[in-house]
Design an enzyme around this catalytic site. Sequence first.
Site, PDB file in Angstrom:
ATOM      1  CE  LYS A   1      -3.807  -2.310   0.868  1.00  0.00           C
ATOM      2  NZ  LYS A   1      -3.736  -3.897   0.918  1.00  0.00           N
TER       3      LYS A   1
HETATM    4  C1  LIG Z   1      -4.326  -4.847   0.663  1.00  0.00           C
HETATM    5  C2  LIG Z   1      -3.517  -6.209   0.773  1.00  0.00           C
HETATM    6  C3  LIG Z   1      -3.711  -7.079  -0.171  1.00  0.00           C
HETATM    7  C4  LIG Z   1      -5.049  -7.227  -1.181  1.00  0.00           C
HETATM    8  O1  LIG Z   1      -4.973  -5.900  -1.979  1.00  0.00           O
HETATM    9  P1  LIG Z   1      -6.116  -5.540  -3.022  1.00  0.00           P
HETATM   10  O2  LIG Z   1      -5.420  -4.445  -3.707  1.00  0.00           O
HETATM   11  O3  LIG Z   1      -7.021  -5.156  -2.107  1.00  0.00           O
HETATM   12  O4  LIG Z   1      -6.649  -6.701  -3.852  1.00  0.00           O
HETATM   13  C5  LIG Z   1      -2.815  -8.349  -0.367  1.00  0.00           C
HETATM   14  N1  LIG Z   1      -1.919  -8.558   0.385  1.00  0.00           N
HETATM   15  C6  LIG Z   1      -1.597  -7.575   1.242  1.00  0.00           C
HETATM   16  C7  LIG Z   1      -0.401  -7.626   2.293  1.00  0.00           C
HETATM   17  C8  LIG Z   1      -2.536  -6.366   1.537  1.00  0.00           C
HETATM   18  O5  LIG Z   1      -1.966  -5.436   2.424  1.00  0.00           O
END
Ligand SMILES: *Cc1c(COP(=O)(O)O)cnc(C)c1O
Length: 466
Positions: free
Chosen positions: A112
Amino acid sequence: MRYISTRGAAPVLDFEQVTLAGLASDGGLYVPEHWPTLNTDQIAALRGLSYVDTAVAVMTPFIGDTMSSADLRTLCVQAYGRFSHAAVTPLVQLDQQHWLLELFHGPTLAFKDVALQLVGLLFERFLTGSTQQLTVIGATSGDTGSAAIDALAGRAGVDVFMLHPKGRVSDVQRRQMTTVLAPNVHNIALEGASFDDAQALVKAMFNDSSFSTRFTLSAVNSINWARLMAQIVYYFYAAVRLGAPERPVAFSVPTGNFGDVFAGYVAAKMGLPVARLVVATNVNDILHRAISDGDYSQGTVVPTPSPSMDIQVSSNFERLLFDLGGRDGAAMATQMRGFEASRAMQLTNTQRDGAARLFDSARVDGNEMALAMRWAQAEAGQIIDPHTAIGLAAARRLDLGDTPVVTLATAHPSKFGDAVERATGIRPALPSRIGNLFDRTERYTTLPATFDAVTSFIAARATARS
Ligand SMILES: *Cc1c(COP(=O)(O)O)cnc(C)c1O
């Protein structure tokens, strides 16, 4: 570039407006009016570029004239300068065919950060000199919250209200949010709630005009277009390093809200030769059922060791269905209203066939996840986190000849130390850049997961529109 809503009835926005917007006013999500493309020569020219220069080349077509490429570059230098690896998102080879794309070298140890570090700077730029006070409301299964809070803490012009399901995020995830004591950061732990409940509350706040018109609301969940845009970059960055545009590359993506993998779809639409995109889910498998059978029906969320994927309604899937269904906003609005009423829908044949041309999917249970962790350790000495392990397990089920397969490594293993230790016997250390997380004071408010409780808390603390 102009941005339109998937439900066809909201105002058309430019890049600045879409960055600051949350959900579209018709309940839809914003997408670019068309997909910009890079031709083979332009993709070949990305070879050897730094992450920042790749980012500028890939994102410029989406920015339009709201900012110059030079200004975009300045923001990218600042955002990606906070990453602990010079390559920003390095590739690690596991065996002859499989690679990890490490997306967790940012300040909060999950992918993120790649998008939110940039989005925080975009917010600041667009709000400087304006009298607007932005109220960011987000729901998090752990990683969005910590990344958004790191990116927005202490920034002028923004208040952040972050909702997480109490007890359903890891200790590291919670502390990364609750130990940030900046006065503009408000953490709310929702009693007895799942991530879906938290996300539904956020959607309800955006859709409730008596609440949403009192404040200038904004979103940092992956309903925010700028976030998705920043994630397109690393697909290009990785693929050109593995031989694109001459050689197609496949990606396996641990998926929850369908944001990360949707960015991969956009990369393919822009001309990147993506062989396959694998949607990897844990036992919360609505997306696997949707892609393999056309059955998009909400189940009950089961808590797992990969909490950021414990999701049964994936907001961004609407963006894919809209694009695959011929971009018919009225039809999309009808389809989504049906889903919202019955919590279930069937994909149309056009949507199913369109998805099948690029996507594969896999449901990976806890046992297979642990096996993938042990395989990475034995084969390549790599300790991987539970989310990445789900992606890797799905990747290893593919049969693609000698096409390289890149699994997106979405979190640093130390963020989910308990689960990693259970599977591998090794407890990964938190990187030193995290500091004394476990010694710091926490601050958060526990609230019942009701619209009234949450909106009155926010209304008492947010700045009303002037
Ligand atoms: C948010 C997240 C996901 C999922 O990603 P999306 O964009 O919501 O599909 C997978 N792994 C981790 C570690 C995350 O923080």
